[in-house]
Scaffold this active site. Sequence first.
Site, mmCIF file in Angstrom:
data_model
loop_
_atom_site.group_PDB
_atom_site.id
_atom_site.type_symbol
_atom_site.label_atom_id
_atom_site.label_comp_id
_atom_site.label_asym_id
_atom_site.label_seq_id
_atom_site.Cartn_x
_atom_site.Cartn_y
_atom_site.Cartn_z
ATOM 1 N N ARG A 138 0.771 -1.321 -0.017
ATOM 2 C CA ARG A 138 -0.075 -0.026 -0.061
ATOM 3 C C ARG A 138 0.717 1.253 -0.115
ATOM 4 N NH1 ARG A 138 -4.682 0.550 -1.672
ATOM 5 N NH2 ARG A 138 -5.552 -1.097 -0.459
ATOM 6 N N ARG A 153 1.975 -6.957 -9.796
ATOM 7 C CA ARG A 153 2.372 -6.181 -8.627
ATOM 8 C C ARG A 153 2.645 -7.172 -7.567
ATOM 9 N NH1 ARG A 153 -2.577 -2.743 -5.756
ATOM 10 N NH2 ARG A 153 -4.121 -4.323 -5.812
ATOM 11 N N HIS A 212 0.623 3.321 -10.814
ATOM 12 C CA HIS A 212 -0.511 3.745 -9.710
ATOM 13 C C HIS A 212 0.385 4.427 -8.614
ATOM 14 C CE1 HIS A 212 -3.622 3.267 -6.805
ATOM 15 N NE2 HIS A 212 -4.238 2.815 -7.593
ATOM 16 N N ASP A 223 -12.209 9.379 -7.184
ATOM 17 C CA ASP A 223 -11.780 8.013 -7.740
ATOM 18 C C ASP A 223 -12.254 8.363 -9.645
ATOM 19 O OD1 ASP A 223 -11.966 4.465 -7.485
ATOM 20 O OD2 ASP A 223 -10.996 5.610 -8.875
ATOM 21 N N GLU A 259 -2.201 8.759 -11.015
ATOM 22 C CA GLU A 259 -1.514 7.789 -11.935
ATOM 23 C C GLU A 259 -1.648 7.895 -13.574
ATOM 24 O OE1 GLU A 259 -4.473 4.400 -10.565
ATOM 25 O OE2 GLU A 259 -4.718 5.875 -8.747
HETATM 26 O O1 TA6 Z 1 -6.691 3.841 -8.806
HETATM 27 C C1 TA6 Z 1 -7.849 3.883 -7.972
HETATM 28 C C2 TA6 Z 1 -8.230 2.462 -7.343
HETATM 29 O O2 TA6 Z 1 -8.779 1.828 -8.845
HETATM 30 C C3 TA6 Z 1 -9.381 2.771 -6.625
HETATM 31 O O3 TA6 Z 1 -10.521 2.203 -7.013
HETATM 32 C C4 TA6 Z 1 -8.964 1.833 -5.528
HETATM 33 O O4 TA6 Z 1 -9.432 0.779 -5.667
HETATM 34 C C5 TA6 Z 1 -7.550 2.009 -5.594
HETATM 35 O O5 TA6 Z 1 -7.173 1.869 -7.101
HETATM 36 C C6 TA6 Z 1 -6.699 1.009 -4.799
HETATM 37 O O6 TA6 Z 1 -6.848 -0.398 -5.480
HETATM 38 P P1 TA6 Z 1 -6.294 -1.522 -4.379
HETATM 39 O O7 TA6 Z 1 -6.385 -2.865 -5.030
HETATM 40 O O8 TA6 Z 1 -4.613 -1.156 -4.420
HETATM 41 O O9 TA6 Z 1 -6.535 -1.301 -3.053
#
Ligand code: TA6
Length: 275
Positions: free
Chosen positions: A51, A77, A146, A189, A247
């Site tokens: 994270r 990832r 991301h 988002d 991103e």
């Molecule tokens: O990029 C935004 C997103 O797609 C959100 O919808 C949220 O799910 C975020 O990515 C984080 O995703 P993750 O799977 O890393 O918790």
Amino acid sequence: MTLDAPREVRTGRSVAKVYDYGAHVWSWTLDSEPVLWTSERSVFEHGKALRGGVPICWPWFGPGRSGNLTPAHGLARISDWTLTGLDESSGTTVLRYTLTAAASPEVLSGADWTVTYEVSIGDDLELALTVANQGETDFSYELALHAYLTVGDVRQVAIGGLDGATYLDKVTRQRESQTGDVTITAETDRVYDRAGEVVVTDPVLGRRLRIRTEGAANTVVWNPWVAKAGAMPDFGDDEWPGMLCVEAGNVLDQAVTLAPGEAATLRYGVAVELT
Ligand code: TA6
């Protein structure tokens, strides 16, 4: 199974930590100030996503275009990449990683592909991810870098460069058009139909983060805000004001199709300007 320790890269002004797992740029500080954001609640277990930093979302984004693919954001990832190069010269260190169909067929089955990823750490952070089709048939993929960015207070930042761009609001599921700078006043988002240069102006930290991309069709802007942050076990309840995801990618109807022998590169760079 816990992860091997990340590689630590030190240049004149930068310190970065990069895991071979996911080829994940985890942290980057410039002049000792964090530029990438990392959650204090992140887990570091094989098979789970980190994270923070810059997760590589490939070969799909979120639940994929069908809306039912798992794990979220694909397997790249949470796969072991191979470090194939490390060059240090004049204040910049470049790490090169590869992920291949031969070594990791489960990541994208039914195709022959190689993903190479160059991480350049210096006074800026430059990322370049190339997907090459070495097979006999076309294949398609979504891709996003991301990036989690550190901000002083997300409620006070202005995100420039998307004025007039259309976007999918994933919170309301409506398509909208951006007017002026993007500001964050609730869970946000959004998948913008534009990429290029985005500038995050941060009055609290007294800096601008200038993000330049190439080979991307989309910019994604995300902050989970209170409820979503509280619902994620690997995200501290009080961490959301200090982060913003900006991103770059090719997602949804901008997914990439490569014919045999074709390759495509996505570049993402972050420069820090003090104001
Ligand atoms: O990029 C935004 C997103 O797609 C959100 O919808 C949220 O799910 C975020 O990515 C984080 O995703 P993750 O799977 O890393 O918790």
